[in-house]
Design a protein around this motif. Sequence first.
Motif, PDB file in Angstrom:
ATOM      1  N   ILE A  71     -10.254 -29.363  41.462  1.00 56.53           N
ATOM      2  CA  ILE A  71     -10.715 -28.172  40.418  1.00 56.53           C
ATOM      3  C   ILE A  71     -11.170 -29.331  39.282  1.00 56.53           C
ATOM      4  CG2 ILE A  71     -10.220 -27.684  38.187  1.00 56.53           C
ATOM      5  CD1 ILE A  71      -7.715 -27.640  39.258  1.00 56.53           C
ATOM      6  N   LEU A  73     -14.112 -29.997  36.049  1.00 57.90           N
ATOM      7  CA  LEU A  73     -14.097 -29.410  34.758  1.00 57.90           C
ATOM      8  C   LEU A  73     -15.668 -30.361  34.726  1.00 57.90           C
ATOM      9  CD1 LEU A  73     -11.154 -28.759  32.183  1.00 57.90           C
ATOM     10  CD2 LEU A  73     -12.715 -30.330  31.811  1.00 57.90           C
ATOM     11  N   MET A  83     -14.884 -24.242  34.509  1.00 59.97           N
ATOM     12  CA  MET A  83     -13.910 -24.846  35.399  1.00 59.97           C
ATOM     13  C   MET A  83     -13.962 -24.299  36.377  1.00 59.97           C
ATOM     14  SD  MET A  83     -10.179 -25.498  34.179  1.00 59.97           S
ATOM     15  CE  MET A  83      -9.305 -24.064  33.856  1.00 59.97           C
ATOM     16  N   VAL A 105      -7.306 -27.043  31.845  1.00 58.15           N
ATOM     17  CA  VAL A 105      -6.937 -27.336  32.865  1.00 58.15           C
ATOM     18  C   VAL A 105      -4.842 -27.339  32.920  1.00 58.15           C
ATOM     19  CG1 VAL A 105      -6.402 -30.008  32.726  1.00 58.15           C
ATOM     20  CG2 VAL A 105      -6.588 -28.331  35.167  1.00 58.15           C
TER      21      VAL A 105
END
Length: 225
Positions: A71, A73, A83, A105
């Motif tokens: 992920i 960000l 994101m 998140v």
Amino acid sequence: MRVLLMAVLLLLGSGQAPVTAAGTYELLFPSTALKGLEAVAAGRESGQNTLVYDRLVSGAAESQMDGRFSIGLKVKPDDKVTMALYQGTRSRGLGEYPASVGNPVIMFFLESVLADIAAQSGGSPFYMRNRIKEALLKDGQVVSVERQYENRDVAAREVTIRPFLKDKARERMGRFSELAITVTVSEEIPGWYYSLVATVPAAVGASKIGYSHAITLDGKGEGRR
């Protein structure tokens, strides 16, 4: 998903378990979680505005995303955070959020866990969502721990909630009633969250492993995503 992500903004406190609900809320959902991450102008990249998380899901239903992902960000100008989810050469945007509300998140994590366990258990996602939200507003179990970040030990707090521990429908939920959500946070960790982990044990006598969903901070630096 976006509605729940914004609505579920709640939680956390300090010390040994348990802490007050208000302290739990402040610890898990601080509005200053992204403090220190520099917003940069469009077209420029900086290691000071990017966080990368490793995401590993195992034991999810076939219709859900099972496997290893990352992920990304990124803090952008005008109080915006974006994101994206990556797996190999594939990527998918996960939305844009105000940086002033904290690190999104955790909201993505909670909604993903909810989708996974609802799909596997066949239970009502609305019922489960409400139980998780209620658990986030109650006292959490908090333990002081140390975690390693950038080759040094940092002080952190590990918060655990069990949304269905005393639920009236616990007997009908089987192994999913044992869901445990543990979030490790630290002021010394960029983005506040060191890890977010949800686990459900395997069914008794089952050949398959239990469910696990873990998001762990992987790094902060240029060119990661």
